[in-house]
Scaffold this motif. Sequence first.
Motif, PDB file in Angstrom:
ATOM      1  N   LEU A 181       0.595  -1.354   0.171  1.00 55.51           N
ATOM      2  CA  LEU A 181       0.077   0.246  -0.034  1.00 55.51           C
ATOM      3  C   LEU A 181       0.535   0.885  -0.506  1.00 55.51           C
ATOM      4  CD1 LEU A 181      -1.768  -1.702   1.225  1.00 55.51           C
ATOM      5  CD2 LEU A 181      -2.760  -0.703   2.664  1.00 55.51           C
ATOM      6  N   THR A 182       0.459   2.507  -0.150  1.00 51.61           N
ATOM      7  CA  THR A 182       0.997   3.858  -0.577  1.00 51.61           C
ATOM      8  C   THR A 182       0.998   4.266   0.845  1.00 51.61           C
ATOM      9  OG1 THR A 182      -0.433   4.837  -1.780  1.00 51.61           O
ATOM     10  CG2 THR A 182       1.104   3.593  -2.975  1.00 51.61           C
ATOM     11  N   ASP A 183       1.457   5.318   0.911  1.00 51.35           N
ATOM     12  CA  ASP A 183       1.255   6.499   2.070  1.00 51.35           C
ATOM     13  C   ASP A 183      -0.344   7.020   2.078  1.00 51.35           C
ATOM     14  OD1 ASP A 183       3.580   5.757   2.816  1.00 51.35           O
ATOM     15  OD2 ASP A 183       4.568   7.666   2.605  1.00 51.35           O
ATOM     16  N   ALA A 184      -0.250   7.484   0.847  1.00 46.52           N
ATOM     17  CA  ALA A 184      -1.924   8.170   0.795  1.00 46.52           C
ATOM     18  C   ALA A 184      -3.244   6.784   1.273  1.00 46.52           C
ATOM     19  CB  ALA A 184      -1.990   8.087  -0.526  1.00 46.52           C
ATOM     20  N   GLU A 185      -3.053   5.712   0.581  1.00 41.33           N
ATOM     21  CA  GLU A 185      -3.763   4.632   0.358  1.00 41.33           C
ATOM     22  C   GLU A 185      -3.947   4.400   2.408  1.00 41.33           C
ATOM     23  OE1 GLU A 185      -3.980   2.226  -2.842  1.00 41.33           O
ATOM     24  OE2 GLU A 185      -1.954   1.736  -1.970  1.00 41.33           O
ATOM     25  N   ILE A 186      -2.016   4.346   2.910  1.00 42.35           N
ATOM     26  CA  ILE A 186      -2.635   3.746   4.341  1.00 42.35           C
ATOM     27  C   ILE A 186      -3.642   4.714   4.752  1.00 42.35           C
ATOM     28  CG2 ILE A 186      -0.951   4.004   5.997  1.00 42.35           C
ATOM     29  CD1 ILE A 186       1.112   2.618   4.338  1.00 42.35           C
ATOM     30  N   ASP A 187      -2.514   6.468   4.530  1.00 41.90           N
ATOM     31  CA  ASP A 187      -4.196   7.030   5.298  1.00 41.90           C
ATOM     32  C   ASP A 187      -5.173   7.267   5.236  1.00 41.90           C
ATOM     33  OD1 ASP A 187      -1.274   8.528   6.094  1.00 41.90           O
ATOM     34  OD2 ASP A 187      -1.662   9.977   4.391  1.00 41.90           O
ATOM     35  N   ILE A 188      -5.729   7.041   3.906  1.00 38.60           N
ATOM     36  CA  ILE A 188      -6.779   6.423   3.943  1.00 38.60           C
ATOM     37  C   ILE A 188      -7.670   5.330   4.910  1.00 38.60           C
ATOM     38  CG2 ILE A 188      -9.085   5.814   1.653  1.00 38.60           C
ATOM     39  CD1 ILE A 188      -7.301   6.883   0.151  1.00 38.60           C
ATOM     40  N   ALA A 189      -6.947   3.959   4.273  1.00 36.44           N
ATOM     41  CA  ALA A 189      -7.291   2.903   5.257  1.00 36.44           C
ATOM     42  C   ALA A 189      -7.218   3.309   7.453  1.00 36.44           C
ATOM     43  CB  ALA A 189      -5.734   2.630   5.864  1.00 36.44           C
ATOM     44  N   GLU A 190      -6.905   4.515   7.971  1.00 39.80           N
ATOM     45  CA  GLU A 190      -6.048   4.495   9.208  1.00 39.80           C
ATOM     46  C   GLU A 190      -7.484   5.743   9.622  1.00 39.80           C
ATOM     47  OE1 GLU A 190      -1.345   4.786  10.442  1.00 39.80           O
ATOM     48  OE2 GLU A 190      -2.480   6.433   9.366  1.00 39.80           O
ATOM     49  N   ALA A 191      -7.956   6.816   8.032  1.00 36.62           N
ATOM     50  CA  ALA A 191      -9.092   7.665   8.476  1.00 36.62           C
ATOM     51  C   ALA A 191     -10.312   6.871   8.903  1.00 36.62           C
ATOM     52  CB  ALA A 191      -8.843   8.504   7.650  1.00 36.62           C
ATOM     53  N   ASN A 192     -10.344   6.038   7.957  1.00 38.27           N
ATOM     54  CA  ASN A 192     -11.769   4.973   7.960  1.00 38.27           C
ATOM     55  C   ASN A 192     -11.894   4.477   9.296  1.00 38.27           C
ATOM     56  OD1 ASN A 192     -12.769   5.612   5.485  1.00 38.27           O
ATOM     57  ND2 ASN A 192     -11.157   3.480   4.230  1.00 38.27           N
ATOM     58  N   GLU A 193     -10.280   4.043   9.748  1.00 46.27           N
ATOM     59  CA  GLU A 193     -10.427   3.071  11.455  1.00 46.27           C
ATOM     60  C   GLU A 193     -10.492   3.755  12.456  1.00 46.27           C
ATOM     61  OE1 GLU A 193      -6.949  -0.724  10.362  1.00 46.27           O
ATOM     62  OE2 GLU A 193      -6.395   1.133  11.823  1.00 46.27           O
ATOM     63  N   ALA A 194     -10.235   4.939  12.337  1.00 43.55           N
ATOM     64  CA  ALA A 194     -10.519   6.137  12.893  1.00 43.55           C
ATOM     65  C   ALA A 194     -11.919   6.380  13.416  1.00 43.55           C
ATOM     66  CB  ALA A 194      -9.855   7.882  13.037  1.00 43.55           C
ATOM     67  N   ALA A 195     -12.651   6.819  11.629  1.00 39.96           N
ATOM     68  CA  ALA A 195     -14.516   6.800  11.755  1.00 39.96           C
ATOM     69  C   ALA A 195     -14.898   5.671  12.321  1.00 39.96           C
ATOM     70  CB  ALA A 195     -14.582   7.086  10.296  1.00 39.96           C
ATOM     71  N   GLU A 196     -14.586   4.806  12.032  1.00 41.61           N
ATOM     72  CA  GLU A 196     -15.039   3.080  12.786  1.00 41.61           C
ATOM     73  C   GLU A 196     -15.421   3.080  14.306  1.00 41.61           C
ATOM     74  OE1 GLU A 196     -17.914  -0.036  12.561  1.00 41.61           O
ATOM     75  OE2 GLU A 196     -16.750   1.816  10.878  1.00 41.61           O
ATOM     76  N   ALA A 197     -13.581   3.296  14.836  1.00 36.78           N
ATOM     77  CA  ALA A 197     -13.492   3.496  16.766  1.00 36.78           C
ATOM     78  C   ALA A 197     -14.256   4.712  16.655  1.00 36.78           C
ATOM     79  CB  ALA A 197     -12.664   3.588  16.852  1.00 36.78           C
TER      80      ALA A 197
END
Length: 330
Positions: free
Chosen positions: A277-293
């Motif tokens: 995964l690229t850094d941008a894709e990682i940032d999106i995945a982390e943002a989705n996890e934070a929203a879910e949390a």
Amino acid sequence: MGAIGDLFGWIATPLYYAISGILLVWQKAFAYVIPSEGWQWALAIVGLTVTIRALLIPLFVKQINSSRNMQLLQPKVRELQKKYGHDREKLANETMKLYKDSGTNPFASCLPLLLQMPIFFVLFRMLEHASDGIGKGFLSDEAAHEFATSTWLGSLLSDQFTTADHTSTYFLTGFLVVAMIATTFLTQRQLMSKNMPADAMTGQYAQQQKLLLYVLPVVFAVGGIAFPVGTILYWTSSNLWTMGQQFYVIRNNPAPGTPAFEAKQERDKAKRRKKGLTDAEIDIAEANEAAEAEKRSATRTQPKNQTRSQRKKAGTSAGRSTTQKNGGTK
């Protein structure tokens, strides 16, 4: 004393049967593979610990969640202290209301410890009676005598540091007491250093945690020298279980804003990079996890015990508020 004795007897009788039954099952199982009676009974005590702690896992999860919520609520608690510090009754009521609204039980963190105390004292009394050849619960007098007089690492399981006759007993009980103190201290320190956010390290809750960090080892040091080898073995085994279980929970489900949470984020990021995964894709995945949390946290903090009409009224008020904010009519 009579009433207290009757109450203890009422609580202890079923525990004698439960604990002796579990001990006998483990001792019979180990007897198939280990010839030494001392090791059979010592490992049976460890087996008793494993059984009890496995049964207490739901309470432990509740304890961890409660501790986590208590930490996250500390900034709000401090706001209440500033606001109502002059009125202790009002402060207490508002603090309890905050805990209730967030679904947090401040006493849940003590439940596993409190539930283990009767087991510890019943095992203590069982060993005491066994040293006189008296069986309790499913333990016959013959089995009790064997239990108490079995030699493990040069000491009887019913021996105590204060009444020891052999040097080996001093060494064994001393080692177990130190191990019990060390595991108690490290378990509490692990919780504070890894899973407490920086803004929760001050205030009344942090002071309580620091008190537990230093007072509990002292209590165990003083009491431990009067406990039989078998009970110290039980408590030390239980502490080791707690350390492992707590390490697993903190590593996989840390509280936001803690060192353990940052470490988990770094591990997750490294795993995603390995997957390409690229850094941008990682940032999106982390943002989705934070929203879910955040969504899960909002669900957990939903006020409980509301009737349908109360929930409907709250929903109507929220909708009206949204309409007003959007410039709608009242």
